[in-house]
Design an enzyme around this catalytic site. Structure first.
Site, PDB file in Angstrom:
ATOM      1  N   GLU A 267      66.943 -21.013  21.548  1.00  0.00           N
ATOM      2  CA  GLU A 267      67.064 -20.056  22.335  1.00  0.00           C
ATOM      3  C   GLU A 267      66.664 -18.690  21.533  1.00  0.00           C
ATOM      4  O   GLU A 267      66.722 -17.283  22.017  1.00  0.00           O
ATOM      5  CB  GLU A 267      68.744 -19.951  22.937  1.00  0.00           C
ATOM      6  CG  GLU A 267      68.377 -20.894  24.081  1.00  0.00           C
ATOM      7  CD  GLU A 267      67.135 -21.534  24.995  1.00  0.00           C
ATOM      8  OE1 GLU A 267      67.249 -19.675  25.840  1.00  0.00           O
ATOM      9  OE2 GLU A 267      67.059 -22.296  25.599  1.00  0.00           O
ATOM     10  N   ARG A 268      66.982 -18.350  20.336  1.00  0.00           N
ATOM     11  CA  ARG A 268      67.572 -17.059  19.864  1.00  0.00           C
ATOM     12  C   ARG A 268      68.464 -16.463  20.532  1.00  0.00           C
ATOM     13  O   ARG A 268      68.203 -15.911  21.581  1.00  0.00           O
ATOM     14  CB  ARG A 268      65.995 -16.734  19.318  1.00  0.00           C
ATOM     15  CG  ARG A 268      65.448 -17.242  18.102  1.00  0.00           C
ATOM     16  CD  ARG A 268      63.839 -17.208  18.327  1.00  0.00           C
ATOM     17  NE  ARG A 268      62.914 -16.259  19.045  1.00  0.00           N
ATOM     18  CZ  ARG A 268      62.059 -17.252  19.663  1.00  0.00           C
ATOM     19  NH1 ARG A 268      62.238 -18.278  18.832  1.00  0.00           N
ATOM     20  NH2 ARG A 268      61.927 -16.508  20.483  1.00  0.00           N
TER      21      ARG A 268
END
Length: 155
Positions: free
Chosen positions: A15-16
């Site tokens: 997802e970062r």
């Protein structure tokens, strides 16, 4: 069963961290590690959050919604790494998609067929192009599904 630190780490990597609001591919306001901003959370529309706050939001989302959903849909015991991979998938494709997935069917059947499991994860590598409304294969999703399948199969 609850997601492990390794499972959370997988979701975080995929997802970062985004400290400010952005629109996800579904065009919903999102922040942190893929947390959809809900009614009552309007403060996140205007202020940045820390990585620690994003981690707390992710943990809450996974515990309350995605991990709980996967646990309810499983009809047989699975290993922790299998559960973690399925929670990552569910977090990304949603609970409705997860319920229709062959990943869930294979897990509930107790399948150990690595090729079938890898293929089942790989089916979820597409997105709808916002301009053309056509389904497109995403290289990023293809890679993510490969990493989730690898976790499922080997931990």
């Amino acid at each position: 069963m609850k997601i492990s630190p390794a499972g959370l780490a997988l979701i975080k990597r995929e997802e970062r961290f985004m400290p400010r609001k952005y629109l996800c591919s579904a065009r919903k306001p999102t922040i942190g590690y893929g947390h959809v901003i809900l009614h009552g959370e309007e403060r996140y529309l205007y202020q940045a959050i820390t990585e620690a706050q994003a981690s707390a939001l992710l943990q809450a989302d996974v515990d309350a919604k995605y991990g709980a959903h996967v646990a309810k849909r499983l009809t047989r015991a699975v290993a922790q790494h299998q559960f973690d991979a399925m929670v990552s998938l569910c977090f990304n494709i949603g609970t409705g998609g997860f319920d229709k997935s062959s990943v869930l069917r294979l897990a509930n059947a107790g399948s150990t067929d690595a090729a079938a499991i890898t293929a089942a994860f790989g089916l979820w590598n597409k997105y709808t192009d916002p301009e053309t409304k056509q389904l497109r294969v995403s290289k990023g999703l293809t890679l993510r599904r490969g990493r989730e399948a690898a976790m499922y199969l080997r931990g």
